[in-house]
Design a protein around this motif. Structure first.
Motif, PDB file in Angstrom:
ATOM      1  N   VAL A   7       0.864  -1.186   0.000  1.00  0.00           N
ATOM      2  CA  VAL A   7       0.000   0.000   0.000  1.00  0.00           C
ATOM      3  C   VAL A   7       0.898   1.232   0.000  1.00  0.00           C
ATOM      4  N   GLU A   8       0.424   2.296  -0.598  1.00  0.00           N
ATOM      5  CA  GLU A   8       1.160   3.557  -0.678  1.00  0.00           C
ATOM      6  C   GLU A   8       0.227   4.688  -0.304  1.00  0.00           C
ATOM      7  N   PHE A   9       0.716   5.625   0.486  1.00  0.00           N
ATOM      8  CA  PHE A   9      -0.125   6.750   0.874  1.00  0.00           C
ATOM      9  C   PHE A   9       0.743   7.955   1.231  1.00  0.00           C
ATOM     10  N   LYS A  10       0.103   9.111   1.250  1.00  0.00           N
ATOM     11  CA  LYS A  10       0.755  10.350   1.675  1.00  0.00           C
ATOM     12  C   LYS A  10       0.122  10.794   2.980  1.00  0.00           C
ATOM     13  N   VAL A  11       0.951  11.187   3.933  1.00  0.00           N
ATOM     14  CA  VAL A  11       0.453  11.701   5.203  1.00  0.00           C
ATOM     15  C   VAL A  11       1.013  13.106   5.404  1.00  0.00           C
ATOM     16  N   THR A  12       0.133  14.022   5.750  1.00  0.00           N
ATOM     17  CA  THR A  12       0.530  15.415   5.931  1.00  0.00           C
ATOM     18  C   THR A  12       0.042  15.915   7.283  1.00  0.00           C
ATOM     19  N   GLY A  13       0.664  16.983   7.750  1.00  0.00           N
ATOM     20  CA  GLY A  13       0.248  17.590   9.008  1.00  0.00           C
ATOM     21  C   GLY A  13       0.988  18.889   9.238  1.00  0.00           C
ATOM     22  N   GLU A  14       0.345  19.776   9.974  1.00  0.00           N
ATOM     23  CA  GLU A  14       0.978  21.066  10.258  1.00  0.00           C
ATOM     24  C   GLU A  14       2.181  20.896  11.172  1.00  0.00           C
ATOM     25  N   TYR A  15       2.068  19.954  12.136  1.00  0.00           N
ATOM     26  CA  TYR A  15       3.170  19.695  13.062  1.00  0.00           C
ATOM     27  C   TYR A  15       3.330  18.188  13.260  1.00  0.00           C
ATOM     28  N   ALA A  16       4.537  17.798  13.701  1.00  0.00           N
ATOM     29  CA  ALA A  16       4.825  16.407  14.045  1.00  0.00           C
ATOM     30  C   ALA A  16       5.828  16.388  15.184  1.00  0.00           C
ATOM     31  N   LEU A  17       5.743  15.349  16.008  1.00  0.00           N
ATOM     32  CA  LEU A  17       6.692  15.181  17.110  1.00  0.00           C
ATOM     33  C   LEU A  17       7.043  13.708  17.237  1.00  0.00           C
ATOM     34  N   PHE A  18       8.140  13.321  16.585  1.00  0.00           N
ATOM     35  CA  PHE A  18       8.646  11.952  16.667  1.00  0.00           C
ATOM     36  C   PHE A  18       9.739  11.976  17.730  1.00  0.00           C
ATOM     37  N   SER A  19       9.340  11.846  18.983  1.00  0.00           N
ATOM     38  CA  SER A  19      10.223  12.186  20.092  1.00  0.00           C
ATOM     39  C   SER A  19      11.310  11.144  20.309  1.00  0.00           C
ATOM     40  N   ASP A  20      12.484  11.651  20.614  1.00  0.00           N
ATOM     41  CA  ASP A  20      13.633  10.841  20.985  1.00  0.00           C
ATOM     42  C   ASP A  20      13.518  10.520  22.476  1.00  0.00           C
ATOM     43  N   PRO A  21      13.421   9.235  22.860  1.00  0.00           N
ATOM     44  CA  PRO A  21      13.264   8.887  24.284  1.00  0.00           C
ATOM     45  C   PRO A  21      14.383   9.444  25.168  1.00  0.00           C
ATOM     46  N   VAL A  22      15.582   9.606  24.610  1.00  0.00           N
ATOM     47  CA  VAL A  22      16.708  10.107  25.392  1.00  0.00           C
ATOM     48  C   VAL A  22      16.464  11.536  25.867  1.00  0.00           C
ATOM     49  N   ASN A  23      15.733  12.314  25.068  1.00  0.00           N
ATOM     50  CA  ASN A  23      15.516  13.721  25.386  1.00  0.00           C
ATOM     51  C   ASN A  23      14.239  13.984  26.174  1.00  0.00           C
ATOM     52  N   ARG A  24      13.641  12.956  26.758  1.00  0.00           N
ATOM     53  CA  ARG A  24      12.383  13.133  27.484  1.00  0.00           C
ATOM     54  C   ARG A  24      12.549  13.019  28.992  1.00  0.00           C
ATOM     55  N   VAL A  25      13.786  12.776  29.442  1.00  0.00           N
ATOM     56  CA  VAL A  25      14.016  12.527  30.864  1.00  0.00           C
ATOM     57  C   VAL A  25      13.649  13.741  31.707  1.00  0.00           C
ATOM     58  N   GLY A  26      13.983  14.950  31.247  1.00  0.00           N
ATOM     59  CA  GLY A  26      13.737  16.148  32.031  1.00  0.00           C
ATOM     60  C   GLY A  26      12.391  16.789  31.792  1.00  0.00           C
ATOM     61  N   GLY A  27      11.494  16.115  31.045  1.00  0.00           N
ATOM     62  CA  GLY A  27      10.174  16.671  30.774  1.00  0.00           C
ATOM     63  C   GLY A  27      10.077  17.395  29.452  1.00  0.00           C
ATOM     64  N   GLU A  28      11.218  17.730  28.846  1.00  0.00           N
ATOM     65  CA  GLU A  28      11.210  18.353  27.532  1.00  0.00           C
ATOM     66  C   GLU A  28      11.047  17.280  26.463  1.00  0.00           C
ATOM     67  N   LYS A  29      10.507  17.672  25.321  1.00  0.00           N
ATOM     68  CA  LYS A  29      10.392  16.753  24.185  1.00  0.00           C
ATOM     69  C   LYS A  29      11.023  17.405  22.962  1.00  0.00           C
ATOM     70  N   PHE A  30      11.904  16.668  22.313  1.00  0.00           N
ATOM     71  CA  PHE A  30      12.592  17.164  21.124  1.00  0.00           C
ATOM     72  C   PHE A  30      12.434  16.128  20.023  1.00  0.00           C
ATOM     73  N   THR A  31      11.944  16.552  18.874  1.00  0.00           N
ATOM     74  CA  THR A  31      11.615  15.613  17.808  1.00  0.00           C
ATOM     75  C   THR A  31      12.836  15.133  17.045  1.00  0.00           C
ATOM     76  N   TYR A  32      12.766  13.922  16.554  1.00  0.00           N
ATOM     77  CA  TYR A  32      13.699  13.478  15.518  1.00  0.00           C
ATOM     78  C   TYR A  32      13.445  14.297  14.255  1.00  0.00           C
ATOM     79  N   GLN A  33      14.404  14.309  13.353  1.00  0.00           N
ATOM     80  CA  GLN A  33      14.246  15.052  12.103  1.00  0.00           C
ATOM     81  C   GLN A  33      13.346  14.342  11.099  1.00  0.00           C
ATOM     82  N   VAL A  34      13.194  13.054  11.267  1.00  0.00           N
ATOM     83  CA  VAL A  34      12.400  12.249  10.329  1.00  0.00           C
ATOM     84  C   VAL A  34      11.511  11.293  11.121  1.00  0.00           C
ATOM     85  N   PRO A  35      10.465  10.760  10.500  1.00  0.00           N
ATOM     86  CA  PRO A  35       9.565   9.835  11.217  1.00  0.00           C
ATOM     87  C   PRO A  35      10.277   8.548  11.611  1.00  0.00           C
ATOM     88  N   THR A  36       9.891   7.993  12.737  1.00  0.00           N
ATOM     89  CA  THR A  36      10.393   6.684  13.141  1.00  0.00           C
ATOM     90  C   THR A  36       9.521   5.587  12.526  1.00  0.00           C
TER      91      THR A  36
END
Length: 249
Positions: A7-36
């Motif tokens: 199957v092939e599809f396009k997914v779009t969105g105004e924002y995305a947050l593919f969070s890196d678990p390493v950067n969530r320890v202090g409560g902040e969330k920082f996204t990866y540059q690309v989808p996981t």
């Protein structure tokens, strides 16, 4: 498998947050540059899923230029029931083309009667045309996404001329007990890591069994069946009973 069940599809969105678990320890969330892989698999589950099948994400194509935006967020701290202040860094103006296919879940032999490849493939394509069965999210609940059919590779990507972009070691996904692929992962919850590289805008994912994995804890499979009131067989043809499928009704 007998048929071509891609199957092939396009997914779009105004924002995305593919969070890196390493950067969530202090409560902040920082996204990866690309989808996981796991985030795209979650989108595929929102489009169409049954315990009979396992979705495999083959490739993602990054269509728009990678941009980030930080926002001040006031999440509720459940321990004190008070607001906190954190900064979340999101991707913005997101557009991805995705190619995926499914395999049978061999961990569930009790659902062998539901292994109708053409049926599942047709339903999945129909659900893509309708925008999915459930809401689509790009990583997190606040990042609403939208799905539509496409041909993978069509249109221009902002990274068509970028020969190679290395993202290093990334989180790939989680292997649950009911999707175990080896003796090491049976009855376990495991996390997977892999080395992500984008070439000409396309990331070709490693299969789960080819990733580095680390066992987290023991885990039992969730049971499915008529005796658990979560999987019902009905006679929709006047002949032999089959697994309930609302699209067949």
């Amino acid at each position: 498998m007998i048929h071509d069940n891609f199957v092939e599809f396009k997914v779009t969105g105004e924002y995305a947050l593919f969070s890196d678990p390493v950067n969530r320890v202090g409560g902040e969330k920082f996204t990866y540059q690309v989808p996981t892989y796991e985030a795209l698999k979650g989108i595929m589950h929102s489009i169409y899923w049954k315990p009979t099948i396992i979705w495999i994400i083959d490739s993602v194509r990054v269509m728009n230029q990678i941009q980030t935006e930080s926002k001040g967020i006031r999440p509720i701290k459940y321990s004190s029931n008070k607001n906190d202040l954190s900064y979340y860094t999101y991707l913005k103006d997101c557009c991805y083309q995705v190619k995926a296919h499914f395999i049978w879940n061999e961990n569930r032999p009790e659902l062998a009667n539901d292994r109708n490849e053409n049926k599942h493939h047709m339903i999945a394509k129909r659900m893509i045309e309708r925008g999915g069965r459930r809401d689509i999210y790009l990583g997190t609940r606040e990042c609403q996404g939208y799905v539509e059919p496409c041909r993978f590779g069509e249109d221009r990507s902002a990274y068509d001329e970028t020969t190679e972009l290395d993202f290093g070691m990334m989180y790939h996904g989680i292997t649950y007990a009911d999707e175990a692929y080896s003796e090491e992962t049976k009855g376990k919850l495991s996390v997977r890591l892999w080395h992500a590289v984008m070439r000409n805008g396309i990331i070709n994912f490693d299969r789960p069994e080819d990733c580095l994995h680390r066992q987290i804890k023991e885990m039992d499979m969730k049971p499915f069946g008529e005796e658990y009131d979560n999987f019902v067989s009905v006679d929709v043809t006047g002949g032999e009973c089959g697994v309930l499928d609302e699209d067949a009704l």
